[in-house]
Design a protein around this motif. Sequence first.
Motif, PDB file in Angstrom:
ATOM      1  N   GLN A 181       1.047  -1.115   0.200  1.00 56.64           N
ATOM      2  CA  GLN A 181       0.169  -0.325   0.615  1.00 56.64           C
ATOM      3  C   GLN A 181       0.508   1.130   0.165  1.00 56.64           C
ATOM      4  OE1 GLN A 181      -2.666  -0.646  -0.515  1.00 56.64           O
ATOM      5  NE2 GLN A 181      -3.929   1.645   0.365  1.00 56.64           N
ATOM      6  N   GLY A 182       2.069   1.302   0.180  1.00 55.90           N
ATOM      7  CA  GLY A 182       3.408   2.346   0.017  1.00 55.90           C
ATOM      8  C   GLY A 182       3.644   2.942   1.281  1.00 55.90           C
ATOM      9  N   HIS A 183       3.329   1.888   2.199  1.00 57.82           N
ATOM     10  CA  HIS A 183       3.746   2.660   3.429  1.00 57.82           C
ATOM     11  C   HIS A 183       5.238   1.310   3.876  1.00 57.82           C
ATOM     12  CE1 HIS A 183       0.686   4.950   4.025  1.00 57.82           C
ATOM     13  NE2 HIS A 183      -0.139   4.149   3.395  1.00 57.82           N
ATOM     14  N   ALA A 184       6.264   1.233   3.238  1.00 60.36           N
ATOM     15  CA  ALA A 184       6.953   0.443   3.277  1.00 60.36           C
ATOM     16  C   ALA A 184       7.906   0.564   4.956  1.00 60.36           C
ATOM     17  CB  ALA A 184       8.791   0.934   2.545  1.00 60.36           C
ATOM     18  N   GLU A 185       7.194   2.027   5.961  1.00 59.31           N
ATOM     19  CA  GLU A 185       8.252   2.473   6.581  1.00 59.31           C
ATOM     20  C   GLU A 185       7.371   1.600   8.321  1.00 59.31           C
ATOM     21  OE1 GLU A 185       8.569   6.923   7.114  1.00 59.31           O
ATOM     22  OE2 GLU A 185       9.769   6.540   4.905  1.00 59.31           O
ATOM     23  N   ILE A 186       6.339   1.690   7.942  1.00 61.52           N
ATOM     24  CA  ILE A 186       5.434   1.375   8.994  1.00 61.52           C
ATOM     25  C   ILE A 186       5.635   0.088   9.158  1.00 61.52           C
ATOM     26  CG2 ILE A 186       2.867   0.610   9.173  1.00 61.52           C
ATOM     27  CD1 ILE A 186       1.841   3.648   8.074  1.00 61.52           C
ATOM     28  N   ALA A 187       5.529  -0.345   7.893  1.00 62.60           N
ATOM     29  CA  ALA A 187       6.413  -2.155   7.857  1.00 62.60           C
ATOM     30  C   ALA A 187       7.413  -2.445   8.568  1.00 62.60           C
ATOM     31  CB  ALA A 187       5.932  -2.507   6.198  1.00 62.60           C
ATOM     32  N   GLU A 188       8.492  -1.590   8.505  1.00 62.78           N
ATOM     33  CA  GLU A 188       9.388  -2.501   9.196  1.00 62.78           C
ATOM     34  C   GLU A 188      10.260  -1.942  10.115  1.00 62.78           C
ATOM     35  OE1 GLU A 188      12.371  -3.078   7.394  1.00 62.78           O
ATOM     36  OE2 GLU A 188      11.119  -3.381   5.663  1.00 62.78           O
ATOM     37  N   ALA A 189       8.488  -1.200  11.151  1.00 61.39           N
ATOM     38  CA  ALA A 189       8.639  -0.463  12.301  1.00 61.39           C
ATOM     39  C   ALA A 189       7.542  -1.089  12.661  1.00 61.39           C
ATOM     40  CB  ALA A 189       8.218   1.004  12.205  1.00 61.39           C
ATOM     41  N   LEU A 190       6.780  -1.578  12.420  1.00 64.57           N
ATOM     42  CA  LEU A 190       5.901  -2.374  13.177  1.00 64.57           C
ATOM     43  C   LEU A 190       6.559  -3.467  14.392  1.00 64.57           C
ATOM     44  CD1 LEU A 190       2.984  -3.076  12.519  1.00 64.57           C
ATOM     45  CD2 LEU A 190       3.004  -4.278  11.417  1.00 64.57           C
ATOM     46  N   PRO A 191       7.281  -4.277  14.055  1.00 69.20           N
ATOM     47  CA  PRO A 191       7.727  -5.482  15.613  1.00 69.20           C
ATOM     48  C   PRO A 191       8.461  -4.564  16.292  1.00 69.20           C
ATOM     49  CG  PRO A 191       9.038  -6.063  13.321  1.00 69.20           C
ATOM     50  CD  PRO A 191       8.331  -4.411  12.948  1.00 69.20           C
ATOM     51  N   ARG A 192       8.584  -3.154  16.291  1.00 74.87           N
ATOM     52  CA  ARG A 192       8.625  -1.934  17.304  1.00 74.87           C
ATOM     53  C   ARG A 192       8.199  -1.326  18.392  1.00 74.87           C
ATOM     54  NH1 ARG A 192       9.560   3.239  17.447  1.00 74.87           N
ATOM     55  NH2 ARG A 192       9.922   3.018  15.110  1.00 74.87           N
ATOM     56  N   ILE A 193       7.196  -1.324  17.484  1.00 80.11           N
ATOM     57  CA  ILE A 193       5.645  -0.751  17.508  1.00 80.11           C
ATOM     58  C   ILE A 193       5.139  -1.157  17.937  1.00 80.11           C
ATOM     59  CG2 ILE A 193       3.669   1.391  16.461  1.00 80.11           C
ATOM     60  CD1 ILE A 193       5.609   2.145  14.142  1.00 80.11           C
ATOM     61  N   THR A 194       4.598  -2.137  17.509  1.00 79.55           N
ATOM     62  CA  THR A 194       3.467  -3.715  18.439  1.00 79.55           C
ATOM     63  C   THR A 194       4.462  -3.875  19.657  1.00 79.55           C
ATOM     64  OG1 THR A 194       2.975  -4.296  15.800  1.00 79.55           O
ATOM     65  CG2 THR A 194       2.779  -5.260  17.824  1.00 79.55           C
ATOM     66  N   ALA A 195       5.289  -4.011  19.687  1.00 83.74           N
ATOM     67  CA  ALA A 195       6.078  -4.389  20.785  1.00 83.74           C
ATOM     68  C   ALA A 195       5.554  -3.234  22.105  1.00 83.74           C
ATOM     69  CB  ALA A 195       7.318  -4.497  21.320  1.00 83.74           C
ATOM     70  N   ALA A 196       5.909  -2.024  21.876  1.00 80.52           N
ATOM     71  CA  ALA A 196       6.156  -0.945  22.671  1.00 80.52           C
ATOM     72  C   ALA A 196       5.076  -0.810  23.298  1.00 80.52           C
ATOM     73  CB  ALA A 196       6.358   0.566  22.167  1.00 80.52           C
ATOM     74  N   VAL A 197       3.582  -0.802  21.942  1.00 83.76           N
ATOM     75  CA  VAL A 197       2.102  -0.335  22.483  1.00 83.76           C
ATOM     76  C   VAL A 197       1.296  -1.258  23.395  1.00 83.76           C
ATOM     77  CG1 VAL A 197      -0.258  -0.196  21.471  1.00 83.76           C
ATOM     78  CG2 VAL A 197       1.798   0.770  20.487  1.00 83.76           C
ATOM     79  N   ILE A 198       2.562  -2.668  23.780  1.00 81.69           N
ATOM     80  CA  ILE A 198       1.727  -4.042  24.035  1.00 81.69           C
ATOM     81  C   ILE A 198       2.371  -3.562  25.538  1.00 81.69           C
ATOM     82  CG2 ILE A 198       1.942  -6.208  24.537  1.00 81.69           C
ATOM     83  CD1 ILE A 198       1.751  -6.874  21.757  1.00 81.69           C
ATOM     84  N   GLN A 199       3.297  -3.494  25.420  1.00 77.74           N
ATOM     85  CA  GLN A 199       4.023  -2.553  27.214  1.00 77.74           C
ATOM     86  C   GLN A 199       3.197  -1.673  27.397  1.00 77.74           C
ATOM     87  OE1 GLN A 199       8.526  -2.201  26.957  1.00 77.74           O
ATOM     88  NE2 GLN A 199       8.551  -2.424  29.241  1.00 77.74           N
ATOM     89  N   ALA A 200       3.043  -0.964  26.347  1.00 81.22           N
ATOM     90  CA  ALA A 200       2.522   0.157  27.303  1.00 81.22           C
ATOM     91  C   ALA A 200       0.884  -0.016  27.786  1.00 81.22           C
ATOM     92  CB  ALA A 200       3.173   1.024  26.264  1.00 81.22           C
ATOM     93  N   THR A 201       0.098  -1.058  27.038  1.00 77.00           N
ATOM     94  CA  THR A 201      -0.904  -1.070  26.875  1.00 77.00           C
ATOM     95  C   THR A 201      -1.050  -1.951  27.977  1.00 77.00           C
ATOM     96  OG1 THR A 201      -1.919  -1.805  24.747  1.00 77.00           O
ATOM     97  CG2 THR A 201      -1.805   0.596  25.836  1.00 77.00           C
ATOM     98  N   SER A 202      -0.318  -2.901  28.998  1.00 77.41           N
ATOM     99  CA  SER A 202      -0.614  -3.920  28.998  1.00 77.41           C
ATOM    100  C   SER A 202      -1.714  -4.712  29.667  1.00 77.41           C
ATOM    101  CB  SER A 202       0.690  -3.973  29.942  1.00 77.41           C
ATOM    102  OG  SER A 202       1.477  -3.589  30.659  1.00 77.41           O
ATOM    103  N   ASP A 203      -1.943  -3.408  30.950  1.00 77.12           N
ATOM    104  CA  ASP A 203      -3.391  -3.768  31.493  1.00 77.12           C
ATOM    105  C   ASP A 203      -4.650  -3.314  31.307  1.00 77.12           C
ATOM    106  OD1 ASP A 203      -1.803  -4.443  34.036  1.00 77.12           O
ATOM    107  OD2 ASP A 203      -1.447  -2.750  34.577  1.00 77.12           O
TER     108      ASP A 203
END
Length: 303
Positions: free
Chosen positions: A231-253
């Motif tokens: 879809q033309g969002h290569a930067e999102i694809a590359e950052a997705l592992p880091r971003i997803t892990a960060a959100v899971i941790q930040a919203t853990s509860d």
Amino acid sequence: MNTGQAHWHILGAGAIGSLFADALSTDGRQVSLILRDGVHGKIRTQAVERGDLVSEKHFKTTGPRGHTGISHLLVTTKAYDVCSAIDSVVHRLNPDCNIVLLSNGMGFQEQVLASLPSLNIYCGTTTEGAHLLAAGHVRHAGSGETRIGRAAKIADDRRPLWFHQWERAIDNSVWDSDIQPALWTKLAINCVINPLTALNRCHNGELGASKSLANQVAPLRDEIAAVCRAQGHAEIAEALPRITAAVIQATSDNRSSMLQDIDAGRLTEIDYITGYLLEVADQHSIDTPLNRALFEAIKSRAH
């Protein structure tokens, strides 16, 4: 139009809608709540709890069939209600009405643009945390960032005049000249967290703490990244592992909105989250079996 006297009508007075109503009112904006069973002029008391402090405001309400014009409309309904909710008040929208879509998911934005091409349509996404404790009582669970931009790209992408008063009222608001990456980032994260937590009936943090669940996250995320790239969002694809892990941790509860919807026996927004991703994947002929399996599992569980 005097944007200094902007009167905001809010469609969807749930947790996020109530939170933004409180903030706009605190800054001196006139705010009205549009309720399905609303009576014009009736007062509704709303309380927002922030830590040990409680802010209580009184808002005028109206039903969809009212006759007063609407110049600024904030839509925070569930994704599947966006189009029908706007349609219920379309007769009240001023010719130069500004509509901000702040609902979760994607797909409805294009539908609103197609049905109301002459109006000023904006899209937004927020990481503000809020949930209802009871009717009219909201807890602000965490501060976040709110990004807003035009739904359709135009030559003049400067911030509209109303946004100057908006960013004063809503902390950490950002005007985004290209809102699509922000919407896709939120969509990608939701495609990972929402269906997995809903089906496994777990808090967000368990997606990182449980080895079996973490093993489901990575391949699911890879499918989503492939669609983002196409879809033309290569930067999102590359950052997705880091971003997803960060959100899971930040919203853990946190319990995802999809899990809450299933527990409450409500419709879910799966059609506008994973469903939208699958539509785009099909357009690019990308195979997404894991996302499709989750989509079908949620659909069978929710209906």
